[in-house]
Scaffold this motif. Structure first.
Motif, PDB file in Angstrom:
ATOM      1  N   UNK A 171       8.415  17.582  -6.279  1.00  0.00           N
ATOM      2  CA  UNK A 171       8.504  17.433  -4.831  1.00  0.00           C
ATOM      3  C   UNK A 171       9.038  16.051  -4.461  1.00  0.00           C
ATOM      4  N   UNK A 172       8.582  15.030  -5.165  1.00  0.00           N
ATOM      5  CA  UNK A 172       9.034  13.676  -4.874  1.00  0.00           C
ATOM      6  C   UNK A 172      10.513  13.507  -5.198  1.00  0.00           C
ATOM      7  N   UNK A 173      10.977  14.093  -6.288  1.00  0.00           N
ATOM      8  CA  UNK A 173      12.395  13.982  -6.641  1.00  0.00           C
ATOM      9  C   UNK A 173      13.265  14.683  -5.610  1.00  0.00           C
ATOM     10  N   UNK A 174      12.857  15.872  -5.185  1.00  0.00           N
ATOM     11  CA  UNK A 174      13.622  16.609  -4.176  1.00  0.00           C
ATOM     12  C   UNK A 174      13.627  15.854  -2.848  1.00  0.00           C
ATOM     13  N   UNK A 175      12.463  15.316  -2.457  1.00  0.00           N
ATOM     14  CA  UNK A 175      12.401  14.558  -1.203  1.00  0.00           C
ATOM     15  C   UNK A 175      13.260  13.299  -1.293  1.00  0.00           C
ATOM     16  N   UNK A 203      16.375  12.530   1.178  1.00  0.00           N
ATOM     17  CA  UNK A 203      16.426  11.309   1.978  1.00  0.00           C
ATOM     18  C   UNK A 203      17.674  10.500   1.638  1.00  0.00           C
ATOM     19  N   UNK A 204      18.026  10.433   0.360  1.00  0.00           N
ATOM     20  CA  UNK A 204      19.231   9.712  -0.045  1.00  0.00           C
ATOM     21  C   UNK A 204      20.490  10.343   0.527  1.00  0.00           C
ATOM     22  N   UNK A 205      20.550  11.684   0.531  1.00  0.00           N
ATOM     23  CA  UNK A 205      21.716  12.375   1.070  1.00  0.00           C
ATOM     24  C   UNK A 205      21.840  12.140   2.576  1.00  0.00           C
ATOM     25  N   UNK A 206      20.725  12.196   3.288  1.00  0.00           N
ATOM     26  CA  UNK A 206      20.752  11.971   4.739  1.00  0.00           C
ATOM     27  C   UNK A 206      21.153  10.527   5.030  1.00  0.00           C
ATOM     28  N   UNK A 207      20.603   9.567   4.286  1.00  0.00           N
ATOM     29  CA  UNK A 207      20.948   8.164   4.503  1.00  0.00           C
ATOM     30  C   UNK A 207      22.419   7.916   4.182  1.00  0.00           C
ATOM     31  N   UNK A 221       0.836  -1.206   0.000  1.00  0.00           N
ATOM     32  CA  UNK A 221       0.000   0.000   0.000  1.00  0.00           C
ATOM     33  C   UNK A 221       0.869   1.253   0.000  1.00  0.00           C
ATOM     34  N   UNK A 222       1.960   1.229   0.767  1.00  0.00           N
ATOM     35  CA  UNK A 222       2.854   2.381   0.811  1.00  0.00           C
ATOM     36  C   UNK A 222       3.503   2.623  -0.542  1.00  0.00           C
ATOM     37  N   UNK A 223       3.916   1.552  -1.208  1.00  0.00           N
ATOM     38  CA  UNK A 223       4.538   1.699  -2.528  1.00  0.00           C
ATOM     39  C   UNK A 223       3.536   2.250  -3.527  1.00  0.00           C
ATOM     40  N   UNK A 224       2.300   1.730  -3.480  1.00  0.00           N
ATOM     41  CA  UNK A 224       1.305   2.218  -4.434  1.00  0.00           C
ATOM     42  C   UNK A 224       0.937   3.669  -4.151  1.00  0.00           C
ATOM     43  N   UNK A 225       0.843   4.048  -2.865  1.00  0.00           N
ATOM     44  CA  UNK A 225       0.520   5.442  -2.560  1.00  0.00           C
ATOM     45  C   UNK A 225       1.705   6.351  -2.884  1.00  0.00           C
ATOM     46  N   UNK A 226       2.932   5.835  -2.665  1.00  0.00           N
ATOM     47  CA  UNK A 226       4.103   6.641  -3.013  1.00  0.00           C
ATOM     48  C   UNK A 226       4.191   6.826  -4.517  1.00  0.00           C
ATOM     49  N   UNK A 227       3.874   5.799  -5.290  1.00  0.00           N
ATOM     50  CA  UNK A 227       3.926   5.942  -6.745  1.00  0.00           C
ATOM     51  C   UNK A 227       2.859   6.903  -7.238  1.00  0.00           C
ATOM     52  N   UNK A 228       1.692   6.892  -6.601  1.00  0.00           N
ATOM     53  CA  UNK A 228       0.658   7.854  -7.018  1.00  0.00           C
ATOM     54  C   UNK A 228       1.059   9.271  -6.606  1.00  0.00           C
ATOM     55  N   UNK A 229       1.727   9.413  -5.453  1.00  0.00           N
ATOM     56  CA  UNK A 229       2.192  10.746  -5.043  1.00  0.00           C
ATOM     57  C   UNK A 229       3.271  11.245  -5.997  1.00  0.00           C
ATOM     58  N   UNK A 230       4.136  10.349  -6.434  1.00  0.00           N
ATOM     59  CA  UNK A 230       5.182  10.738  -7.386  1.00  0.00           C
ATOM     60  C   UNK A 230       4.562  11.147  -8.709  1.00  0.00           C
ATOM     61  N   UNK A 231       3.533  10.427  -9.125  1.00  0.00           N
ATOM     62  CA  UNK A 231       2.878  10.765 -10.390  1.00  0.00           C
ATOM     63  C   UNK A 231       2.224  12.138 -10.330  1.00  0.00           C
ATOM     64  N   UNK A 232       1.731  12.556  -9.174  1.00  0.00           N
ATOM     65  CA  UNK A 232       1.075  13.861  -9.053  1.00  0.00           C
ATOM     66  C   UNK A 232       2.090  14.985  -8.855  1.00  0.00           C
ATOM     67  N   UNK A 233       3.040  14.798  -7.972  1.00  0.00           N
ATOM     68  CA  UNK A 233       3.994  15.861  -7.631  1.00  0.00           C
ATOM     69  C   UNK A 233       5.407  15.357  -7.906  1.00  0.00           C
ATOM     70  N   UNK A 234       5.803  15.361  -9.146  1.00  0.00           N
ATOM     71  CA  UNK A 234       7.095  14.784  -9.510  1.00  0.00           C
ATOM     72  C   UNK A 234       8.259  15.588  -8.948  1.00  0.00           C
TER      73      UNK A 234
END
Length: 137
Positions: A116-120, A124-128, A101-114
């Motif tokens: 914002x999702x790329x920056x986030x 997250x990658x830089x912090x990790x 469910x998280x993957x599907x909701x994340x993919x739909x969020x990416x599809x709407x706000x590309x």
């Protein structure tokens, strides 16, 4: 006029057959339980008599009661283990459903706000990466 399928009679016949099968299974299970109870009582009596011949009647009865308690505790431990495994399997299944469910909701969020999702994702990658990188002295 067209002929209607006798769907209700088919469903009724299947439900009746299932109910009769369940009734037969319940009677058979009751009979098996009664036989197991009788066999267990006979075995406990034989054990009590065997111990009573050597150590006396009271010791034989106490030994049979102790064996019954020991077997009951063992059965409770097995039941507890099986319940724990069932809960673990259920939690694993729930976690996989939640992650899907998280993957599907994340993919739909990416599809709407590309953007914002790329920056986030980059943040997250830089912090990790900073957390994983070893400290240099």
């Amino acid at each position: 006029m067209f002929a209607a399928l006798p769907l209700t009679s088919i469903v009724s016949a299947v439900a009746g057959a299932k109910a009769r099968q369940l009734r037969r299974d319940a009677i058979l299970l009751g009979f098996v339980c009664l036989m197991v109870l009788m066999a267990t009582a006979a075995l406990f009596s034989a054990f009590a008599l065997f111990v009573a011949e050597t150590y006396g009647l009271m010791n034989g009865l106490l030994a049979a009661a102790g064996l019954a308690v020991l077997l009951s505790v063992l059965a409770l431990l097995v039941r507890s283990l099986l319940r724990r495994r069932a809960r673990h399997r259920m939690s694993v299944a729930m976690a996989s459903n939640a992650s899907a469910l998280a993957v599907s909701s994340a993919s739909s969020a990416i599809a709407r706000n590309k953007t914002t999702a790329i920056v986030a994702g980059l943040l997250i990658g830089a912090v990790a990466g900073a957390m994983v990188r070893p400290e240099r002295n």
